[in-house]
Design an enzyme around this catalytic site. Sequence first.
Site, PDB file in Angstrom:
ATOM      1  NE  ARG A  20       1.928  19.290 -35.961  1.00 16.33           N
ATOM      2  CZ  ARG A  20       2.027  18.399 -36.941  1.00 16.33           C
ATOM      3  NH1 ARG A  20       3.024  17.549 -36.941  1.00 16.33           N
ATOM      4  NH2 ARG A  20       1.137  18.371 -37.914  1.00 16.33           N
ATOM      5  CG  ASP A  67      -7.578   8.635 -34.030  1.00 14.62           C
ATOM      6  OD1 ASP A  67      -8.270   9.638 -34.282  1.00 14.62           O
ATOM      7  OD2 ASP A  67      -7.296   7.775 -34.887  1.00 14.62           O
ATOM      8  CB  VAL A  68     -10.282  13.457 -31.746  1.00 11.67           C
ATOM      9  CG1 VAL A  68      -9.380  14.097 -30.714  1.00 11.67           C
ATOM     10  CG2 VAL A  68      -9.936  13.926 -33.163  1.00 11.67           C
ATOM     11  CG  ASN A  94      -5.859  22.501 -31.410  1.00  9.09           C
ATOM     12  OD1 ASN A  94      -5.829  23.557 -32.028  1.00  9.09           O
ATOM     13  ND2 ASN A  94      -4.870  21.603 -31.494  1.00  9.09           N
ATOM     14  CE1 TYR A 162      -8.886  22.593 -41.907  1.00 13.11           C
ATOM     15  CE2 TYR A 162      -9.588  24.758 -42.656  1.00 13.11           C
ATOM     16  CZ  TYR A 162      -8.942  23.964 -41.728  1.00 13.11           C
ATOM     17  OH  TYR A 162      -8.362  24.545 -40.625  1.00 13.11           O
ATOM     18  CE  LYS A 166     -10.945  23.392 -38.736  1.00 11.20           C
ATOM     19  NZ  LYS A 166     -10.605  23.029 -37.349  1.00 11.20           N
TER      20      LYS A 166
HETATM   21  P1  NDP Z   1      -0.887  21.168 -36.549  1.00  8.43           P
HETATM   22  O1  NDP Z   1      -0.929  20.214 -37.690  1.00  8.43           O
HETATM   23  O2  NDP Z   1       0.396  21.819 -36.193  1.00  8.43           O
HETATM   24  O3  NDP Z   1      -1.430  20.467 -35.205  1.00  8.43           O
HETATM   25  C1  NDP Z   1      -2.559  19.655 -35.226  1.00  8.43           C
HETATM   26  C2  NDP Z   1      -2.323  18.481 -34.300  1.00  8.43           C
HETATM   27  O4  NDP Z   1      -3.519  17.682 -34.309  1.00  8.43           O
HETATM   28  C3  NDP Z   1      -1.172  17.585 -34.758  1.00  8.43           C
HETATM   29  O5  NDP Z   1      -0.335  17.254 -33.685  1.00  8.43           O
HETATM   30  C4  NDP Z   1      -1.891  16.380 -35.304  1.00  8.43           C
HETATM   31  O6  NDP Z   1      -1.158  15.177 -35.179  1.00  8.43           O
HETATM   32  C5  NDP Z   1      -3.111  16.325 -34.400  1.00  8.43           C
HETATM   33  N1  NDP Z   1      -4.154  15.456 -34.945  1.00  8.43           N
HETATM   34  C6  NDP Z   1      -4.486  15.271 -36.239  1.00  8.43           C
HETATM   35  N2  NDP Z   1      -5.446  14.344 -36.328  1.00  8.43           N
HETATM   36  C7  NDP Z   1      -5.713  13.930 -35.073  1.00  8.43           C
HETATM   37  C8  NDP Z   1      -6.591  12.982 -34.519  1.00  8.43           C
HETATM   38  N3  NDP Z   1      -7.402  12.231 -35.289  1.00  8.43           N
HETATM   39  N4  NDP Z   1      -6.610  12.816 -33.176  1.00  8.43           N
HETATM   40  C9  NDP Z   1      -5.801  13.529 -32.387  1.00  8.43           C
HETATM   41  N5  NDP Z   1      -4.915  14.433 -32.850  1.00  8.43           N
HETATM   42  C10 NDP Z   1      -4.883  14.624 -34.185  1.00  8.43           C
HETATM   43  O7  NDP Z   1      -2.019  22.230 -36.882  1.00  8.43           O
HETATM   44  P2  NDP Z   1      -2.471  23.618 -36.242  1.00  8.43           P
HETATM   45  O8  NDP Z   1      -1.919  23.815 -34.892  1.00  8.43           O
HETATM   46  O9  NDP Z   1      -2.288  24.634 -37.271  1.00  8.43           O
HETATM   47  O10 NDP Z   1      -4.044  23.331 -36.159  1.00  8.43           O
HETATM   48  C11 NDP Z   1      -4.786  23.326 -34.960  1.00  8.43           C
HETATM   49  C12 NDP Z   1      -6.238  23.582 -35.313  1.00  8.43           C
HETATM   50  O11 NDP Z   1      -6.344  24.882 -35.904  1.00  8.43           O
HETATM   51  C13 NDP Z   1      -6.828  22.616 -36.337  1.00  8.43           C
HETATM   52  O12 NDP Z   1      -8.158  22.309 -35.972  1.00  8.43           O
HETATM   53  C14 NDP Z   1      -6.814  23.421 -37.619  1.00  8.43           C
HETATM   54  O13 NDP Z   1      -7.802  22.992 -38.534  1.00  8.43           O
HETATM   55  C15 NDP Z   1      -7.094  24.808 -37.100  1.00  8.43           C
HETATM   56  N6  NDP Z   1      -6.709  25.882 -37.986  1.00  8.43           N
HETATM   57  C16 NDP Z   1      -5.409  26.012 -38.465  1.00  8.43           C
HETATM   58  C17 NDP Z   1      -5.062  27.067 -39.259  1.00  8.43           C
HETATM   59  C18 NDP Z   1      -3.673  27.291 -39.758  1.00  8.43           C
HETATM   60  O14 NDP Z   1      -3.458  28.168 -40.617  1.00  8.43           O
HETATM   61  N7  NDP Z   1      -2.681  26.564 -39.275  1.00  8.43           N
HETATM   62  C19 NDP Z   1      -6.061  28.060 -39.667  1.00  8.43           C
HETATM   63  C20 NDP Z   1      -7.365  27.853 -39.115  1.00  8.43           C
HETATM   64  C21 NDP Z   1      -7.663  26.806 -38.312  1.00  8.43           C
HETATM   65  P3  NDP Z   1      -0.538  14.461 -36.509  1.00  8.43           P
HETATM   66  O15 NDP Z   1       0.552  15.340 -37.006  1.00  8.43           O
HETATM   67  O16 NDP Z   1      -0.067  13.143 -35.993  1.00  8.43           O
HETATM   68  O17 NDP Z   1      -1.641  14.338 -37.514  1.00  8.43           O
END
Ligand code: NDP
Length: 257
Positions: A20, A67-68, A94, A162, A166
Amino acid sequence: MYREKFDLTGSTAFITGGGRGMGLAAAEALSEHGARVIISDMDPLILDAGRNEMAAKGYVVETVLLDVTRPADVTRAADDVNRRFGPVNILVANAGIALPRSPGEDMPDDVWLKVIDVNLNGVFWCCRAFGKHMLAQGGGSIVTIGSMSGAISNKPQEQAQYNASKAGVHHLTKSLAGEWAARGVRVNSVAPGYINTVMSRGGFSNPDYFPVWMENTPMKRVGEADEIAAVVLFLASPASSFLTGSVILADGGYSVW
Ligand code: NDP
């Protein structure tokens, strides 16, 4: 000539947290430009929903449950997808989390450790495992997802865990870029500002946060996932062939003030 620089026909991409949000948007961008895409996520329901969303748009993606934070699983997944789908020459690291605000003086151990584990350790395990195959193959492009929080510290919410994770991603990106450039593997990062995904949406309705966020964003709006996916596409593709170790801020100008 310039269209070809964005052509990913014949490439294979692996995207973590790809079920997602920005990961799924990146899957769409890379698919549209011809790459074969494998999305991975830790939740099978999110992964299936992501695959279905892509199918509805006419794209077939492979899925891998991962799971990363588990280094042995990451290594196994990298070996497995390289064997099953051929050389993976694009990695989008990501997956990331942002737990609720935690003032530094009261930071619970588990909050600090969890965020560092997913956001920094997880990115490293993936770069190590997929990078090793890319080095053996003589080339590849890794895109890590950092954050503007790696360059500034957000306000008003306290989130040292956080921000530190980053900043670590950005420096890891530069470090690996230096190690691997001469062997054909580029490593770059996108550093998004506030983006309209599940992760940040809670903050958009918070009257203590959102007005402050917008006051500090010159463009006066949040970003959309496709605006980050476009940067991922650029960094993954030959269009960015002279970039390595770069951290591209895509934050509506937040970091200029
Ligand atoms: P989302 O929460 O929509 O998507 C992140 C996805 O990563 C989720 O599906 C989540 O699954 C999955 N995830 C979490 N933990 C793990 C894990 N241990 N192993 C595998 N998958 C995992 O977030 P975004 O799309 O917004 O975020 C994507 C990236 O962008 C992240 O690194 C975030 O830190 C970064 N980011 C986001 C910002 C924002 O404003 N949204 C701003 C700056 C950076 P689950 O729901 O099951 O945990």
